[in-house]
Enzyme design. Sequence first.
Site, PDB file in Angstrom:
ATOM      1  N   HIS A 116       0.916  -1.403  -0.099  1.00  0.00           N
ATOM      2  CA  HIS A 116      -0.037  -0.091  -0.108  1.00  0.00           C
ATOM      3  C   HIS A 116       0.888   1.262  -0.043  1.00  0.00           C
ATOM      4  O   HIS A 116       1.409   1.593   1.177  1.00  0.00           O
ATOM      5  CB  HIS A 116      -0.875   0.159   1.195  1.00  0.00           C
ATOM      6  CG  HIS A 116      -1.989  -1.031   1.111  1.00  0.00           C
ATOM      7  ND1 HIS A 116      -3.320  -0.739   0.445  1.00  0.00           N
ATOM      8  CD2 HIS A 116      -1.839  -2.339   1.346  1.00  0.00           C
ATOM      9  CE1 HIS A 116      -4.033  -1.696   0.559  1.00  0.00           C
ATOM     10  NE2 HIS A 116      -3.394  -2.831   1.188  1.00  0.00           N
ATOM     11  N   LYS A 173      15.286 -10.771  -0.882  1.00  0.00           N
ATOM     12  CA  LYS A 173      16.391 -10.960  -1.946  1.00  0.00           C
ATOM     13  C   LYS A 173      16.038 -12.223  -2.371  1.00  0.00           C
ATOM     14  O   LYS A 173      15.744 -13.169  -1.850  1.00  0.00           O
ATOM     15  CB  LYS A 173      17.839 -10.745  -1.595  1.00  0.00           C
ATOM     16  CG  LYS A 173      17.814  -9.250  -0.998  1.00  0.00           C
ATOM     17  CD  LYS A 173      19.296  -8.811  -0.701  1.00  0.00           C
ATOM     18  CE  LYS A 173      19.401  -7.443  -0.246  1.00  0.00           C
ATOM     19  NZ  LYS A 173      20.668  -6.986   0.141  1.00  0.00           N
ATOM     20  N   LYS A 190      22.821 -22.165   4.711  1.00  0.00           N
ATOM     21  CA  LYS A 190      23.475 -23.569   3.923  1.00  0.00           C
ATOM     22  C   LYS A 190      23.341 -23.371   2.464  1.00  0.00           C
ATOM     23  O   LYS A 190      22.408 -23.027   1.927  1.00  0.00           O
ATOM     24  CB  LYS A 190      22.823 -24.816   4.413  1.00  0.00           C
ATOM     25  CG  LYS A 190      23.423 -26.055   3.917  1.00  0.00           C
ATOM     26  CD  LYS A 190      22.897 -27.241   4.635  1.00  0.00           C
ATOM     27  CE  LYS A 190      23.414 -28.560   4.160  1.00  0.00           C
ATOM     28  NZ  LYS A 190      23.027 -29.695   4.779  1.00  0.00           N
TER      29      LYS A 190
END
Length: 195
Positions: A116, A173, A190
Amino acid sequence: MNMIWLKLHNIRGYLRIKVNIVRAVWLRLVVQESGRLKSVGKIGLLEGPQYIKIGEGTKFCDGVYLTAWRIKDAPILEIGKNCEFGTSNHITCSNKIKIGNNCLTGKWVTITDNSHGQTIFEDMTKSPLVRKVISKGPVIIDDNVWIGDKATILPSVHIGEGAIVGANSVVSKDVPPYAVVAGNPAKIIKQTKNE
């Protein structure tokens, strides 16, 4: 517009709640794909079903919210085959969300390509309810991804095949294939490789 009335029992008697059938509240969703109707689970909220494609064998636990908002161009919310979504997931799209095959989520997962308004002064002086819905980019989740309880996948993210997103993570990301990410913001803890 068709309406139905539900009666819910409480300590003092019955409450009458008006339910809009178009925005299905706790009703069983039936999706038509390839000319066949199939039941995919109990949906808490459905908005924009004409923009949503769900693959065969995909299941939803109770209370999943599926929303596709047409802001400018038609949004695309596409979910692959044999996925399973936990209770109270919220998948909201105004641009594009594509989820591959065989994906699994825990409970209370949010996957969104929109927000928003922007984080600029002019937008922040307005109520969030009246801010323009914007998308910073699509969300792409490849095949065989596992997303843990209460994780949030934010706009403009690509999660690679076989990745695992830890519980309570906030993914802002890209996640490479076969990586395990966790935290807020999510970081690689990992990385496995096919040798």
